[in-house]
Design a protein around this motif. Structure first.
Motif, PDB file in Angstrom:
ATOM      1  N   VAL A  59      -4.393  -1.414   5.268  1.00 16.26           N
ATOM      2  CA  VAL A  59      -4.457  -1.249   3.808  1.00 16.26           C
ATOM      3  C   VAL A  59      -3.518  -2.255   3.132  1.00 16.26           C
ATOM      4  N   CYS A 106      -4.565  -5.319   0.591  1.00 19.99           N
ATOM      5  CA  CYS A 106      -3.952  -5.425  -0.744  1.00 19.99           C
ATOM      6  C   CYS A 106      -3.252  -6.763  -0.919  1.00 19.99           C
ATOM      7  N   ARG A 126      -9.716   0.229  -0.798  1.00 26.45           N
ATOM      8  CA  ARG A 126     -10.126   1.542  -1.302  1.00 26.45           C
ATOM      9  C   ARG A 126     -11.171   2.179  -0.384  1.00 26.45           C
ATOM     10  N   LEU A 166      -1.780   1.285  -1.744  1.00 26.56           N
ATOM     11  CA  LEU A 166      -3.002   0.993  -2.493  1.00 26.56           C
ATOM     12  C   LEU A 166      -2.742   1.015  -4.002  1.00 26.56           C
TER      13      LEU A 166
END
Length: 561
Positions: free
Chosen positions: A135, A139, A148, A166
């Protein structure tokens, strides 16, 4: 008085758009959630003998994990990938340990290899640590929608760190509404937001919607049983100051103890910055005294703000006194302490003092940064000491500070203004040879220099090169060539270029109109120049100051508006 009807020439000059339409900001449709990639579909590269041996041993899982950990630690990413693939290729497939896989994912993402990192994630044992690394990688690469989707489809429960990563990524890209939607999803899935979650959202809300909206989120945070900490409150104080409401920030700061938080030096520094920005010296002085009384000693940031404020007001001697006081408070001055004073000396054209100040700086163990050197380069060029500036530019690498684009742009500008366009072009080639990509400012400066020397054709070649590179020419670049054409009495060509400028979406500025009006008058077309000026004034395109400026005055008689 009513404006006279414009002639055909001045009418042609007035065919500019009244506004710029903005493109629709509709979000694209959400792509379908991708299925996790299967390693047997990925072409495999033959594993190195070491990796193959690790995978084939009786204690394969344990030794492979150790081997993978070692490969990742030493940066052997290709061997690490092969080892992960070899584990997945066994019957039955082995799952790589999450710890080393998370480290590998992190390193692959740092190298821009998010697709390879996703392969590793599919091959390792399901673990929140590995998913968090992925994640964060998405990002960091700006692949927020992929992040997402990954969070939505995680086979293990996301934790607060997952969501915070996130949310921070979305807020960093200005997608606060999406971040708030993620917060709702977080609550729906039973993951309790922590103080970090809310602090990230509060900072983004302050920037996007103002501090009053942030205060509502702060109330919601408290209502959900999450107690704000001092970092949270400092974010709110900063948001209030950013809106210029320093008195409200002061009130909030002084109310912090009633919220269970004592302000610290950072809290006071935020409000001091707001007071300095508002030029409220007496209030700032009072707050600094309050700081001392409350046991919050100033730090180097406090002193740097004070020095910068004093230098902006031309109070160089008091600023020097503050600089000398810094060590007495247990702080060490840094380049941000010295740079405002250096800038002040350069602004006063005291170059000898500026150079001596740099020597003083280094003698105290504080080495100038690129901002320091760019300040010197700018001052030298403005003082006509371009040769000294070139020597300094070439010495920067030896001084441990490699020149950047603005360093070269500054000296190139100085050379062109000194009539040394040949040397400017040589410096441009040197810059490109060192891997620095010129920007629109570089090319506009070169074009201006060429036009000053009546080398219009070469300036137009530079203009075409800029377009071929996919860079949109700026008004500065157009103006440089327009001025060159008007000086040649080629106003008809200037008008054609002006029309091209408009058709390509570059809005003219007052300098553009000054050049064209003076160009028309210079060729004896005073009537057309006056008509154009009158039409521009009636449309509110130019100000009254513009009418009184420079050579515009030579248009005798009242302007018809």
């Amino acid at each position: 008085m009513a404006a006279a009807p414009p002639s055909a020439m001045s009418a042609a000059l007035l065919t500019f758009p009244s506004s710029h339409p903005y493109p629709s900001l509709l979000a694209p449709p959400k792509p379908p959630t991708p299925r996790p990639p299967h390693l047997h579909l990925v072409p495999r590269v033959a594993a190195s003998p070491a990796a193959a041996a690790a995978a084939a041993s009786p204690h394969r899982a344990a030794s492979a994990t150790d081997r993978l950990r070692g490969l990742v630690r030493h940066g052997c990413l290709e061997d690490a990938l092969r080892l992960v693939d070899s584990l997945a290729g066994h019957d039955p497939p082995s799952r790589a340990a999450a710890g080393p896989c998370a480290a590998l994912i992190k390193k692959l993402c740092a190298s821009g290899r998010t697709a390879d990192a996703r392969r590793v994630l599919g091959a390792c044992a399901p673990d929140v640590m590995a998913y968090n690394a992925m994640v964060a990688g998405y990002c960091g690469a700006g692949q927020l929608d992929a992040a997402r989707r990954l969070v939505a489809d995680m086979p293990v429960e996301p934790d607060a760190y997952t969501y915070n990563t996130l949310i921070r990524g979305l807020c960093g890209r200005g997608r606060t509404s999406n971040a708030l939607a993620v917060l709702d999803d977080m609550l729906r899935r039973g993951c309790v937001p922590d103080v970090v979650t809310y602090t990230i959202l509060l900072e983004a809300t302050c920037k996007r919607s103002g501090y009053k909206q942030a205060m509502k989120l702060l109330d919601e945070m408290r209502a959900k049983g999450c107690a704000p900490d001092l970092v949270t409150y400092n974010v709110v104080v900063n948001g209030i100051c950013q809106e210029g409401r320093v008195d409200d920030a002061l009130e909030f700061l002084r109310n912090l103890p009633s919220y269970g938080c004592e302000p610290n030096t950072v809290s006071y520094n935020i409000v001091l910055k707001g007071l300095f920005t508002a030029e409220r010296w007496e209030d700032a002085e009072e707050l600094m005294a309050e700081m001392a009384q409350k046991g919050c000693p100033p730090n180097v940031v406090t002193f740097n703000m004070l020095i910068s404020f004093l230098c902006r007001r031309g109070l160089v001697e008091p600023a020097m006194e503050v600089l000398e006081q810094i060590p007495k408070y247990g702080c060490t001055p840094n380049s941000l302490s010295y740079n405002p004073l250096l800038h002040a000396f350069c602004k006063q054209k005291k170059m000898d003092k500026a150079m001596a100040f740099v020597d003083l700086m280094m003698s105290r163990g504080c080495y100038p940064d690129i901002v320091s050197y760019n300040t010197l380069l700018t001052a030298l060029c403005r003082n006509g000491e371009v040769d000294v500036a070139i020597d300094l530019l070439h010495q920067l690498k030896d001084k441990g500070c490699s020149p950047v684009l603005i360093s070269y742009n500054t000296v190139i500008d100085g050379l062109t203004k000194a009539g040394k366009t040949k040397e400017a072009l040589e410096l441009l080639n040197e810059m490109i040879g060192k891997g620095l990509q010129p920007d629109i400012i570089t090319y506009s400066t070169i074009a201006s220099g060429l036009c000053r020397e009546d080398r219009i054709e070469e300036a137009i070649t530079t203009f075409c090169k800029v377009q071929d590179m996919g860079i949109r020419p700026s008004a500065v670049l157009y103006n440089a060539i327009l001025l060159g054409l008007c000086k040649r009495r080629e106003t008809h060509n200037a008008i054609d270029l002006f029309a091209y400028m408009i058709s390509n979406g570059c809005m003219p500025n007052e300098s553009t109109y000054t050049i064209l009006i003076e160009g028309l008058a210079y060729e004896g077309l005073v009537k057309e120049a006056r008509e154009l000026l009158g039409a521009l004034c009636s449309r509110g395109v130019v100000s009254k100051k513009f009418i009184k400026k420079g050579a515009i005055k030579m248009l005798d008689g009242p302007i018809q508006t």
